[in-house]
Design a protein around this motif. Structure first.
Motif, mmCIF file in Angstrom:
data_model
loop_
_atom_site.group_PDB
_atom_site.id
_atom_site.type_symbol
_atom_site.label_atom_id
_atom_site.label_comp_id
_atom_site.label_asym_id
_atom_site.label_seq_id
_atom_site.Cartn_x
_atom_site.Cartn_y
_atom_site.Cartn_z
ATOM 1 N N LEU A 1 0.848 -1.201 0.000
ATOM 2 C CA LEU A 1 0.000 0.000 0.000
ATOM 3 C C LEU A 1 0.880 1.248 0.000
ATOM 4 N N PHE A 2 0.662 2.150 -0.964
ATOM 5 C CA PHE A 2 1.615 3.262 -1.057
ATOM 6 C C PHE A 2 1.372 4.356 -0.028
ATOM 7 N N THR A 3 0.178 4.401 0.538
ATOM 8 C CA THR A 3 -0.070 5.426 1.557
ATOM 9 C C THR A 3 0.459 4.963 2.913
ATOM 10 N N LYS A 4 0.687 5.937 3.774
ATOM 11 C CA LYS A 4 1.121 5.625 5.136
ATOM 12 C C LYS A 4 0.259 6.415 6.104
ATOM 13 N N ILE A 5 0.258 5.952 7.343
ATOM 14 C CA ILE A 5 -0.438 6.698 8.383
ATOM 15 C C ILE A 5 0.344 7.984 8.676
ATOM 16 N N LEU A 6 -0.377 9.094 8.759
ATOM 17 C CA LEU A 6 0.284 10.351 9.100
ATOM 18 C C LEU A 6 0.120 10.590 10.604
ATOM 19 N N ILE B 1 -7.776 11.808 6.582
ATOM 20 C CA ILE B 1 -6.470 12.208 6.044
ATOM 21 C C ILE B 1 -5.359 11.462 6.776
ATOM 22 N N ARG B 2 -5.424 11.419 8.108
ATOM 23 C CA ARG B 2 -4.368 10.721 8.866
ATOM 24 C C ARG B 2 -4.308 9.242 8.495
ATOM 25 N N GLY B 3 -5.462 8.628 8.257
ATOM 26 C CA GLY B 3 -5.505 7.197 7.961
ATOM 27 C C GLY B 3 -5.134 6.852 6.520
ATOM 28 N N GLY B 4 -4.964 7.877 5.669
ATOM 29 C CA GLY B 4 -4.619 7.588 4.271
ATOM 30 C C GLY B 4 -5.824 7.231 3.416
ATOM 31 N N PHE B 5 -6.993 7.750 3.791
ATOM 32 C CA PHE B 5 -8.200 7.495 2.991
ATOM 33 C C PHE B 5 -8.380 8.567 1.915
#
Lengths: 410, 410
Positions: free
Chosen positions: A6-11, A27-31
């Motif tokens: 998964l290319f997104t990460k948790i912010l 946004i924090r969860g990468g949705f």
């Protein structure tokens, strides 16, 4: 899906320019990703949720005879000029350099759909029918500060129905209202159906579906005894008043409008010459209704209703994955068992997000709680000592050990 | 689906302002509706074809690791200003009344995707990966006269890949090229993969997938012996020349560009500070590739390749329905058998369009041929005399009688 892929990460940090719970957590969860105020891209996790909501909507729309289509986003100005709406505030206009605008962006599709219907309808035998689409809407909202609750660009399902008479419209109207309740219920939301003012759309008799929620921008008065509701915009009720139906105490509540339905009458039929011949050969205007649901707003409402201090708690039917499989440590046996559970799940068509990354248990649990997948399965050296995995539901406190050989029956 | 319910009807006349075969047949058949030049709505039959093409694309993109997302259509001008493309001719700009434009409509998404990727990429361990979407693109084409072949608003699949090196990009590039060939093949199209000029995108080394077709706007030179191709725009070859590879005779052909792939290099990474740390901790720009397929253009190409004087001949995997069940006459037994075949088909998940309307056999056959569903099943008093139905493939001349009890095994 493997989480390492998964290319997104948790912010770690919530974006500073976002106040709403839904945008902060999403946004924090990468949705989602914020491109501009009220304009968000859906990242892989977020798109999965939107697609699930879309699937529920499609199933229920098809069940009441809706025929899916896909209308355009660029609308020639002749459409809104035909109904006197070219001057409406919230539309985005499109112009060639230094020229007058010639298009507007789809803020709604009544004009388009009326023109299309007029091409195919001639007789009472062609009626009734209904068509719907899931398409992007654009509205230049001055207060786009509530994340996906109020976007300037957003996905909307709009259904339009076409009838020979008002009586027939209202019959379908009730069918659509029942369908809407089912849709929200399947999304985990209890909705109430109430009279409302129609904003720019119509002057009276519009209805809306509200979900009680402190994050809502709407205010409704609710009778605590019989459940009767009215929107503050159209009522003379106030907090503490007596319910006009049963005399019970009325309370003011915040709520989110998740859907609305409008009896359009013949306004658009008249503008686009949408007529039919009745049984006696007499030409009459078609009676129309329209029915909207914002997909992103439903997603945002779910988040505003179902979260805790750790993150989102997705209801099962709209969760991006059903199971979050978490491997703790890189002991070969742990890896082997985790991979096996993952592959078995894939084979059985179970939607599993498999956290195969090299991170600490603490980090993995915190991230899983933020993402909010309904069921968490943990595999570690410690659980394997008992030939087990640890299973925990996101909305419950306690975890339980389950024998590995028993997982497949779940 | 019952055809009596379908709200669209076959139009007898081809629209006068449409020259292309694809738009004439698709409009007459009720697949699309023309709203403005180059701007078409997809009606129920047309949307079914688009969704099938979309499903094929999604399956093949997922198979090469593509992660689906959905980016925005409204782009703040800062995006194109960052890469010097705000002045490009074909973009539609969006402005508030009497103000300078602040947005453009999505004509492509390189800038958006580079900014999003920059949020999540920090290390070589995050690479490579690829993301894709199916989203609307808007381009103000001056010559939007070829129906769905060249729209001003059109659905496009765009895939973007992200790499630590050019070598890794070109490895993926070949994988994507194979994937594209599979996609077109599943859509019934034989494509050729060739060097091309890149238009507004890049200056060299872009590749395109062409389908030989007289309706095409592109001209390519094809070696009749070894199959080598070059686009006229970049080649010094001419009709009758010798093939630079094998010396065989080169012929000029018309063709349609159905897909293209671009090695973007670091242009967008530099504009959006999309960097990663390599194994030694050194910061480098990510190397990007982009890969496009227009869904409507694929649909139009299929029509331009597969039609006869009677109408469209859809390949199986993209047909709106697999079976067109036609009932002739309203004899009770005919109705009963037709309904039974329809319901059995529905139960087995077969996609059947059931022509249950009161029309003559001649009209029904002509309309069925225009719509172009692969298999036609006719039930009439005459076929029932032999306990049979008549089955005919759209792409074959002869029909055959098949016993009713044998249909279920098909």
């Amino acid at each position: 899906m493997k989480q390492s892929v998964l290319f997104t990460k948790i912010l770690r940090e919530a974006p500073k320019d976002e106040q709403s719970i839904n945008s902060q957590l999403l946004i924090r969860g990468g949705f989602i990703y914020k491109n501009s105020a009220g304009i968000y891209s859906f990242l892989p996790l977020g798109l999965r949720v939107i697609q699930k909501i879309g699937l529920i909507i499609r199933e229920e729309m098809n069940a009441i005879g809706g025929q899916e289509m896909f209308m355009t986003a660029l609308h020639d100005k002749r459409y809104l000029q035909a109904t006197g709406r070219w001057g409406v505030d919230v539309i985005f206009k499109v112009a060639e350099e230094k020229k007058e605008p010639t298009f507007n962006l789809s803020w709604t599709h009544e004009e388009i759909v009326a023109e299309i219907a007029a091409k195919y309808i001639s007789s009472y035998k062609d009626l009734p029918f209904s068509i719907y689409q899931i398409q992007t809407k654009f509205r230049n909202e001055p207060r786009a500060k509530s994340g996906l609750l109020r976007g300037r660009e957003f996905l909307m399902k709009d259904l339009y129905s076409f009838h020979a008479s008002e009586a027939d419209l209202f019959k379908y109207y009730n069918l659509a209202a029942e369908s809407y309740k089912k849709i929200f219920k399947r999304c985990g939301l209890d909705s109430v159906y109430t009279l409302a003012a129609g904003g720019d759309f119509t002057l009276n008799n519009t209805h809306e579906f509200q979900v009680l929620c402190d994050a809502g921008e709407d205010t409704i008065y609710v009778c605590e005894k019989c459940g009767y509701y009215e929107n503050k915009e159209i009522t003379k009720l106030q907090d503490g008043a007596k319910c006009p139906k049963c005399g019970g105490p009325v309370k003011e509540k915040k709520s989110i409008e998740v859907g609305n339905i409008f009896p359009l009458g013949t306004k658009y039929s008249e503008a686009f010459n949408l007529k039919f011949s009745d049984e006696k050969g007499k030409k009459k205007y078609v009676v129309m209704g329209s029915y909207g649901i914002g997909l992103g707003r439903v997603m945002a409402t779910i988040v505003e209703k179902f979260y805790d201090e750790k993150g989102i708690i997705w209801p099962k039917e709209v969760a991006p994955f059903q199971v979050h499989l978490i491997r703790i440590g890189d002991d070969p046996k742990t890896i082997k068992v985790a991979e096996k559970i993952y592959e078995d799940g894939q084979k059985r068509g179970m939607e599993v997000l498999y956290d195969d990354r090299d991170k600490s248990a603490g980090e993995k649990f915190a991230e899983a709680d933020l993402i909010g997948i309904p069921t968490r399965i943990v595999v570690s050296e410690r659980t394997l000592e008992k030939d087990s995995v640890e299973i925990k539901e996101r909305n419950k406190k306690e975890a339980k050990l389950v024998k590995i050989k028993e997982i497949h029956v779940r």
